[in-house]
Design a protein around this motif. Sequence first.
Motif, PDB file in Angstrom:
ATOM      1  N   ARG A 199       1.031  -1.431  -0.342  1.00 43.11           N
ATOM      2  CA  ARG A 199      -0.135   0.060   0.168  1.00 43.11           C
ATOM      3  C   ARG A 199       0.830   1.067  -0.049  1.00 43.11           C
ATOM      4  O   ARG A 199       0.305   1.922  -0.985  1.00 43.11           O
ATOM      5  N   ARG A 222       4.762  -3.212 -11.247  1.00 46.91           N
ATOM      6  CA  ARG A 222       3.696  -3.588 -10.871  1.00 46.91           C
ATOM      7  C   ARG A 222       2.968  -3.760 -12.302  1.00 46.91           C
ATOM      8  O   ARG A 222       2.587  -4.349 -13.200  1.00 46.91           O
ATOM      9  N   PRO A 283      -0.903 -10.185 -13.268  1.00 46.78           N
ATOM     10  CA  PRO A 283      -0.200  -9.515 -13.109  1.00 46.78           C
ATOM     11  C   PRO A 283       0.313 -10.180 -11.482  1.00 46.78           C
ATOM     12  O   PRO A 283      -0.258 -10.861 -11.126  1.00 46.78           O
TER      13      PRO A 283
ATOM     14  N   PRO C   7      -3.555  -2.482  -5.467  1.00 44.62           N
ATOM     15  CA  PRO C   7      -2.185  -2.914  -4.598  1.00 44.62           C
ATOM     16  C   PRO C   7      -1.972  -4.037  -5.686  1.00 44.62           C
ATOM     17  O   PRO C   7      -0.478  -4.338  -6.250  1.00 44.62           O
ATOM     18  N   SER C   8      -2.517  -4.915  -5.745  1.00 49.93           N
ATOM     19  CA  SER C   8      -2.714  -5.919  -6.701  1.00 49.93           C
ATOM     20  C   SER C   8      -2.889  -6.166  -7.435  1.00 49.93           C
ATOM     21  O   SER C   8      -2.628  -7.451  -8.265  1.00 49.93           O
ATOM     22  N   ALA C   9      -3.198  -5.077  -8.428  1.00 47.05           N
ATOM     23  CA  ALA C   9      -3.264  -5.173  -9.508  1.00 47.05           C
ATOM     24  C   ALA C   9      -2.115  -4.587 -10.388  1.00 47.05           C
ATOM     25  O   ALA C   9      -0.902  -4.072  -9.229  1.00 47.05           O
ATOM     26  N   GLY C  10      -2.043  -4.772 -11.339  1.00 48.23           N
ATOM     27  CA  GLY C  10      -1.021  -5.163 -12.541  1.00 48.23           C
ATOM     28  C   GLY C  10      -0.656  -4.010 -13.114  1.00 48.23           C
ATOM     29  O   GLY C  10      -0.247  -3.484 -13.890  1.00 48.23           O
ATOM     30  N   GLN C  11      -0.543  -2.552 -12.212  1.00 51.13           N
ATOM     31  CA  GLN C  11      -0.541  -1.503 -12.833  1.00 51.13           C
ATOM     32  C   GLN C  11      -0.252  -0.421 -11.582  1.00 51.13           C
ATOM     33  O   GLN C  11      -0.818  -0.140  -9.693  1.00 51.13           O
ATOM     34  N   PRO C  12       0.972   0.586 -11.576  1.00 51.26           N
ATOM     35  CA  PRO C  12       1.230   1.249 -10.488  1.00 51.26           C
ATOM     36  C   PRO C  12      -0.050   1.566  -9.929  1.00 51.26           C
ATOM     37  O   PRO C  12      -0.810   2.622 -10.429  1.00 51.26           O
ATOM     38  N   LEU C  13      -0.090   2.196  -8.844  1.00 49.77           N
ATOM     39  CA  LEU C  13      -1.065   2.437  -7.974  1.00 49.77           C
ATOM     40  C   LEU C  13      -1.325   4.748  -8.244  1.00 49.77           C
ATOM     41  O   LEU C  13      -2.688   4.929  -8.373  1.00 49.77           O
ATOM     42  N   TYR C  14      -0.329   5.410  -9.127  1.00 47.79           N
ATOM     43  CA  TYR C  14      -0.351   6.440  -9.440  1.00 47.79           C
ATOM     44  C   TYR C  14      -0.866   6.598 -10.461  1.00 47.79           C
ATOM     45  O   TYR C  14      -2.030   6.999 -11.123  1.00 47.79           O
ATOM     46  N   VAL C  48      -1.619   6.248   1.484  1.00 45.73           N
ATOM     47  CA  VAL C  48      -0.209   5.998   0.562  1.00 45.73           C
ATOM     48  C   VAL C  48       0.737   6.511   0.183  1.00 45.73           C
ATOM     49  O   VAL C  48       0.640   7.792   0.844  1.00 45.73           O
ATOM     50  N   ASN C  51       4.946  10.252  -2.576  1.00 48.07           N
ATOM     51  CA  ASN C  51       5.236  10.548  -3.426  1.00 48.07           C
ATOM     52  C   ASN C  51       3.774   9.582  -4.844  1.00 48.07           C
ATOM     53  O   ASN C  51       3.661  10.311  -5.957  1.00 48.07           O
ATOM     54  N   THR C  52       2.979   8.808  -4.669  1.00 44.80           N
ATOM     55  CA  THR C  52       1.834   8.217  -5.476  1.00 44.80           C
ATOM     56  C   THR C  52       1.288   9.772  -5.707  1.00 44.80           C
ATOM     57  O   THR C  52       0.766   9.957  -7.321  1.00 44.80           O
ATOM     58  N   LYS C  55       3.252  12.103  -8.087  1.00 46.52           N
ATOM     59  CA  LYS C  55       2.949  11.381  -9.948  1.00 46.52           C
ATOM     60  C   LYS C  55       1.767  11.269 -10.040  1.00 46.52           C
ATOM     61  O   LYS C  55       1.688  12.105 -11.939  1.00 46.52           O
TER      62      LYS C  55
END
Lengths: 298, 244, 131
Positions: A199, A222, A283, C7-14, C48, C51-52, C55
């Motif tokens: 997180r 990610r 992912p 957070p577990s998706a294959g995509q940055p949080l930002y 979070v 920085n997220t 960005k």
Amino acid sequence: MTDGLAIETHELTKQYGNNRVVNQLDLRVPERQITAFLGRNGAGKSTTIKMLLGITSPTSGTGLVLGKKIQDAAQSRDLRREVAFVAEDKQLYSYLTVEQLVRFTRSFYADWRTDAEARLLKQFQLPTGCKVKALSKGMRTKLALLLALSRQPRLLILDEPSEGLDPVSIEELLHEIVGAVAVGATVFFSSHQISEVERIADRVCIIDHGRLLVDISLDEMRREYRRITLSFDVAPPEIRLALPGIQQVRTSGRQMTLLARENADAVIELTRDLHPVSVEVSPVALREVFLETVKEAQ
Amino acid sequence: MMLLYKAWRESRLGFVLSLTALAAICTLFCLFPRGDLQHKYTFTQTMYLVTYAGVLRNIFIVLTLLLGLGGFLRERSYGTLAYTLALPVRRSRFIAARAVVGFAELSALALIPAVLVPMFSRWSHQPYPSIPQALHFSVLWMVCGTMFFAFGLLLSTFVPGDYPAAATCLISLFAYLMVLEFAPLEKFPSLDLFNVIAAWHMPYFSGRDTCFVTYLPWRTLSVITLLAVITISVAGQIVERQDF
Amino acid sequence: MIFKLNPSAGQPLYSQVVQQVRHAMETGILCDGDALPGIRTLAEELVVSPNTIAKAYSELEHAGLLELRHGSGAYVIVKRRLKSRAERTRAAQVRVQALVESLHADGFSGEEIQRMFAAELFYDASLERKP
């Protein structure tokens, strides 16, 4: 000193007899970011942290924390003025009361914030007149966190900060960490709670048997890490995908699974030549990256 | 200031117990002196033999040795060492704080006989010793006590665990006593701190009259103090370089 | 607006934040001139890293969708073409709804449908990244 690094080590090593607890560690922790330090029990996390703070001296190698040499006693003392630390044990002087311990700690730091101290005392519901030895483990952890968070340090080093905390308190802790970084602090923390790390961390360093195995931003992880599952209607062909970035290839029955650290699209293109029945790309969560990394290291 | 407070809080229990034990034993010896000695010696000689030159002296020495124990190795066993060493303080300053507090504590212990012996002997209508004389002994006890305390403090820097450290202290004490039996050392009576602390067979003390006849041996006491300070400094240097 | 980050998706949080803000602008949840929380406030709210959020806001600002006023906060800029895109998004949503309903009718569970979409999109996205 390299600009923008709060912690920088070069081949940092700690050896006890024949046992290399920390092995040629090259750590780079950027300023004003949250870096998580992951590893199994006994991987060398706490020993690394102790070396950074001058509690233990390295067998070889060098390190800089906030631009100051960790091996130099005077510089180490200077850097500790700007570093807030929560140890793994979280044991504090049992004979003092909460109030006495706060007053004791406060006397050493010019950056102490009495407003934050008052707020956290209230938020964590710490009984000021109670002796530390009478506190539960969770309360002691909160007290240890209060002593670190009632300051405005440049660097927060937290060793398993959420251990022993209930979910509400964990949320409060993460909140405080985020708040500290928002005002310019750097956070370097070790944790076994992968979900928390996912997180809030900007970067992750994974260590095993004293070696740094992974040092990556979570955004990059990610974006780049992919689990590619190929299904065949016959026995999967014996292949060696000699491409950089393939961490692992596993076959089970008529399925083959690949963990790609990078070049996932190139790998997918190659696999089409194998004529699989289906190609599934999914992912990869941090937990999986961690487990696969330490398994591979074994 | 806070380091002194920490050193005081950590040693407080040991000090209070030592104070209580020493005061209780002193009281008992004063109120019920040994009958066999009273037949052979005068009242004042008996008082001297059981307190300043006897069991009370030995107990004081052991207590000052044990007061020196503690420190970082003890903190490591309690789990608080990481917190302590992360403070922005030179490690040797913790040693210095313990030394200052320890000296104050053993000085208080050294004053116990100066208060109680004259008080109880006055009840027996045989006042002994006078306050100045009693304070002479207190000075001897303070200085020699400091040396034993410093030794205990030095041992505590590299012997982990309370019991092993205490055992090592006592064994070292016995070893010291045995070394003193070595014949050539008889030429240097000041090497025997047990005798210095009791002024036993010393030229500045009359055993027959059980009183000081001249000035205290300031040169000897200065050397002992210097050795104690050196011992504490060595302890400070050891902890600066130690790996925890 | 309410953000939902995985957070577990294959995509940055930002990237998820950017996407959700864009989607909100396309569907009219966010209108021109609406204020978004400051970086610190939103980071603490979502728990979070700042920085997220920084960005995400930076990317939105570069895309001309957000105006960052120092000390005042972040303000949404919804351009005219985005407004018409909002209508197209709503229409697309209706088509997705119809497809999902028909897949349900064919006996596929919600989880299976989600997996199929995810596999298709990841495969698609990886092909898109090919130079």
